[in-house]
Design a protein around this motif. Structure first.
Motif, PDB file in Angstrom:
ATOM      1  N   VAL A  35       0.831  -1.203   0.000  1.00 25.52           N
ATOM      2  CA  VAL A  35       0.000   0.000   0.000  1.00 25.52           C
ATOM      3  C   VAL A  35       0.872   1.263   0.000  1.00 25.52           C
ATOM      4  N   SER A  36       0.414   2.257  -0.756  1.00 20.62           N
ATOM      5  CA  SER A  36       1.098   3.562  -0.797  1.00 20.62           C
ATOM      6  C   SER A  36       0.597   4.463   0.319  1.00 20.62           C
ATOM      7  N   ALA A  37       1.183   5.638   0.394  1.00 19.79           N
ATOM      8  CA  ALA A  37       0.677   6.680   1.291  1.00 19.79           C
ATOM      9  C   ALA A  37      -0.664   7.169   0.739  1.00 19.79           C
ATOM     10  N   PHE A  38      -1.470   7.797   1.597  1.00 21.53           N
ATOM     11  CA  PHE A  38      -2.713   8.387   1.114  1.00 21.53           C
ATOM     12  C   PHE A  38      -2.386   9.397   0.014  1.00 21.53           C
ATOM     13  N   THR A  41      -0.180  12.685   0.170  1.00 23.78           N
ATOM     14  CA  THR A  41       0.632  12.762   1.391  1.00 23.78           C
ATOM     15  C   THR A  41       2.121  12.874   1.065  1.00 23.78           C
ATOM     16  N   THR A  42       2.569  12.106   0.072  1.00 25.11           N
ATOM     17  CA  THR A  42       3.996  12.153  -0.263  1.00 25.11           C
ATOM     18  C   THR A  42       4.392  13.558  -0.714  1.00 25.11           C
ATOM     19  N   ASN A  43       3.531  14.197  -1.501  1.00 24.28           N
ATOM     20  CA  ASN A  43       3.820  15.580  -1.902  1.00 24.28           C
ATOM     21  C   ASN A  43       3.865  16.498  -0.684  1.00 24.28           C
ATOM     22  N   GLY A 121       4.870   8.498   5.255  1.00 20.10           N
ATOM     23  CA  GLY A 121       3.551   8.475   4.603  1.00 20.10           C
ATOM     24  C   GLY A 121       2.978   7.075   4.516  1.00 20.10           C
ATOM     25  N   GLU A 122       3.807   6.134   4.123  1.00 15.75           N
ATOM     26  CA  GLU A 122       3.357   4.748   3.946  1.00 15.75           C
ATOM     27  C   GLU A 122       3.123   4.060   5.295  1.00 15.75           C
ATOM     28  N   ILE A 123       3.957   4.426   6.281  1.00 15.10           N
ATOM     29  CA  ILE A 123       3.777   3.837   7.611  1.00 15.10           C
ATOM     30  C   ILE A 123       2.401   4.247   8.156  1.00 15.10           C
ATOM     31  N   GLY A 187       4.560   0.053   0.401  1.00 18.70           N
ATOM     32  CA  GLY A 187       5.375   0.160  -0.794  1.00 18.70           C
ATOM     33  C   GLY A 187       6.418   1.233  -0.577  1.00 18.70           C
ATOM     34  N   PHE A 188       7.369   1.340  -1.534  1.00 22.24           N
ATOM     35  CA  PHE A 188       8.184   2.553  -1.686  1.00 22.24           C
ATOM     36  C   PHE A 188       9.326   2.722  -0.691  1.00 22.24           C
ATOM     37  N   ILE A 189       9.317   1.985   0.440  1.00 21.39           N
ATOM     38  CA  ILE A 189      10.352   2.265   1.442  1.00 21.39           C
ATOM     39  C   ILE A 189      11.159   1.023   1.779  1.00 21.39           C
ATOM     40  N   GLY A 201      12.396   5.709  -4.773  1.00 21.98           N
ATOM     41  CA  GLY A 201      12.081   6.557  -5.942  1.00 21.98           C
ATOM     42  C   GLY A 201      10.585   6.764  -6.015  1.00 21.98           C
ATOM     43  N   ARG A 202      10.172   7.981  -6.404  1.00 20.97           N
ATOM     44  CA  ARG A 202       8.748   8.318  -6.434  1.00 20.97           C
ATOM     45  C   ARG A 202       7.945   7.273  -7.199  1.00 20.97           C
ATOM     46  N   GLU A 203       6.785   7.012  -6.728  1.00 18.89           N
ATOM     47  CA  GLU A 203       5.870   6.022  -7.305  1.00 18.89           C
ATOM     48  C   GLU A 203       6.416   4.597  -7.201  1.00 18.89           C
ATOM     49  N   GLY A 204       7.301   4.397  -6.229  1.00 19.61           N
ATOM     50  CA  GLY A 204       8.003   3.117  -6.137  1.00 19.61           C
ATOM     51  C   GLY A 204       7.223   1.950  -5.552  1.00 19.61           C
ATOM     52  N   SER A 205       5.966   2.159  -5.191  1.00 19.33           N
ATOM     53  CA  SER A 205       5.223   1.050  -4.578  1.00 19.33           C
ATOM     54  C   SER A 205       4.988  -0.109  -5.545  1.00 19.33           C
ATOM     55  N   ASP A 206       4.830   0.209  -6.808  1.00 20.92           N
ATOM     56  CA  ASP A 206       4.687  -0.863  -7.807  1.00 20.92           C
ATOM     57  C   ASP A 206       5.914  -1.774  -7.744  1.00 20.92           C
TER      58      ASP A 206
HETATM   59  N1  ASP Z   1       3.766   7.347  -2.021  1.00 24.18           N
HETATM   60  C1  ASP Z   1       4.849   7.291  -2.968  1.00 24.18           C
HETATM   61  C2  ASP Z   1       4.670   8.352  -4.024  1.00 24.18           C
HETATM   62  O1  ASP Z   1       3.665   9.035  -4.038  1.00 24.18           O
HETATM   63  C3  ASP Z   1       5.022   5.940  -3.571  1.00 24.18           C
HETATM   64  C4  ASP Z   1       3.896   5.466  -4.459  1.00 24.18           C
HETATM   65  O2  ASP Z   1       2.824   6.042  -4.451  1.00 24.18           O
HETATM   66  O3  ASP Z   1       4.096   4.486  -5.187  1.00 24.18           O
HETATM   67  O4  ASP Z   1       5.542   8.526  -4.831  1.00 24.18           O
END
Ligand code: ASP
Ligand code: MG
Length: 421
Positions: A35-38, A41-43, A121-123, A187-189, A201-206
């Motif tokens: 799961v990603s951050a809401f 939230t990351t921004n 954010g993810e925690i 994800g992501f961390i 890296g941004r969007e790294g949850s995938d």
């Molecule tokens: N929360 C992180 C981001 O916004 C990771 C992700 O969404 O995959 O980049």
């Protein structure tokens, strides 16, 4: 067994989170939920760390307070009293941790500071999600993925130590799965050997979802999105987009590489290497078929795959004395790019000049210009866009460029790339 990945949009509101329950319950159990951050939230955390590193800790703390309020409100909306109490205690602890991270933020170690702040954010989101699932009787274990994914200390783009992490994944997650327990994790961390938090890296949850599936030899990964599957272009930019039913890893990795925001580019390799299919499905309507990404697909017909990268700068580097651009020059230019961690999105070289298209990241591009200017004449073309079309036809190329000013065009049989204004 498989991994489900839920992005920030899928849990952006309590209503959305609730709507995921049928999707999860329908999964063959046990399942790993990454799961990603809401959403957003990351921004928000990025802004907080910027403020903290600029020395404006006051403002950073004000923003943290707002973020805390949002998380508390979210938890309050979705949780009953018993679960809210537990969630609230956990949130308190995490927000204290976040304040420490802000106290320790230091412009001289920006990337390090960034990861200590942004990883929270993810925690936060997974904790609330986990309490919600527990409340709804979904038996699972919340796992801190920082105990699983060990990385080097390339902050903001950490490289995973595969061997160690795989062993941890099998020990920590595999054991739970064998006992029939599902998992909720971030994800992501990840974390370094001395337990410092990192991000991938941004969007790294995938990417996290793919790593865990590969390390544990699972059947498949499904990324749940708010679109019906993988589209041939970004519907916010182009009209008449079509959904792709099935596509190869190769096509997708190319699209991601050219800048399509569909799937994190690092996601494909672990899946391809282990022959694990990736499904992209819509959490708004789980009965839609979605897209499957795998090694081979029956149809070799693809619609034109279109990627538009905005905010580009085109640099032209020319020798001062009319000497040729040789392999020596190229190699030194590349090593400068490498040192500055600038990715070149397109290059072309001619007799006495070299052209490169890069993302417009102001400080980095200026630094690059300054270094190159010592030996070369350097010109920059601002605010250009890079259009890439795989499986193009002359008609579609004409259509997408007809009212544009074209600075450069490169064609292969399959792919055309155009730099345009
Ligand atoms: N929360 C992180 C981001 O916004 C990771 C992700 O969404 O995959 O980049
Ligand atoms: Mg996201």
């Amino acid at each position: 067994m498989q991994v489900y990945k839920f992005g920030g949009a899928s849990i952006a509101t309590p209503e959305r989170m609730e709507a995921l329950l049928p999707v999860i319950k329908e999964a063959k159990q046990p399942v790993i939920l990454v799961v990603s951050a809401f959403g957003k939230t990351t921004n928000a955390l990025e802004l907080i760390v910027d403020n903290a590193c600029k020395g404006d800790k006051q403002n950073a703390l004000k923003l943290v307070h707002e973020l805390e309020q949002q998380h508390v409100d979210y938890a309050k909306t979705i949780l009953d009293e018993e679960h809210y109490k537990m969630a609230h205690a956990a949130l308190n602890e995490y927000f204290t941790e976040l304040q420490w991270a802000i106290d320790g933020a230091d412009a001289a170690r920006y990337d390090h500071s960034y990861d200590q702040v942004v990883c929270m954010g993810e925690i936060l989101s997974t904790r609330i999600f986990s309490y919600y699932l527990a409340q709804r009787g979904f038996s699972h274990e919340w796992i801190d993925v920082r105990d699983v994914l060990r990385t080097d200390d390339t902050y903001r783009d950490a490289k995973v130590d595969w061997e160690y992490s795989q062993k941890q994944a099998q020990d920590i997650i595999g054991r739970q799965l064998k006992a029939g327990k599902s998992i909720v994790t971030q994800g992501f961390i990840g974390a370094t050997a001395d337990n410092t938090s990192v991000t991938l890296g941004r969007e790294g949850s995938d990417y996290t979802a793919a790593l865990l599936a590969a390390m544990l030899g699972l059947e498949a990964v499904t990324i749940w999105k708010d679109v019906p599957g993988l589209l041939n272009a970004d519907p916010k930019e182009f009209k008449g987009t079509v959904k792709i039913e099935a596509i190869t890893y190769h096509e997708v990795i190319e699209m991601a590489y050219y800048g399509a925001q569909v799937i994190h580019p690092k996601t494909i390799k672990p899946l391809q290497n282990n022959n694990i299919p990736l499904y992209v499905k819509c959490f708004l309507d789980k009965n839609l078929k979605g897209t499957v990404i795998q090694n081979e697909v029956n149809s070799i017909f693809y619609p034109p795959l279109i990627v538009l990268k905005k905010d580009q700068v085109l640099l032209q580097v020319t020798t001062r004395d009319f000497s040729f651009i040789t392999e020596d020059n190229l190699s030194s230019i590349y090593s400068i790019l490498h040192d500055l961690k600038i990715k070149v999105n397109l290059i072309q070289n001619a007799a006495i000049s070299f052209v490169a298209c890069v993302d417009r990241k102001e400080d980095k591009v200026q630094e690059l210009m300054d270094i190159l200017s010592k030996d070369y004449k350097v010109f920059r073309n601002e605010d250009v866009q890079l259009l890439t079309i795989r499986h193009y036809t002359p008609e579609i190329l004409f259509d997408l460029t007809k009212s544009r000013y074209i600075l450069l065009e490169q064609k292969t049989r399959q792919t055309v790339q155009v730099i345009m204004k």
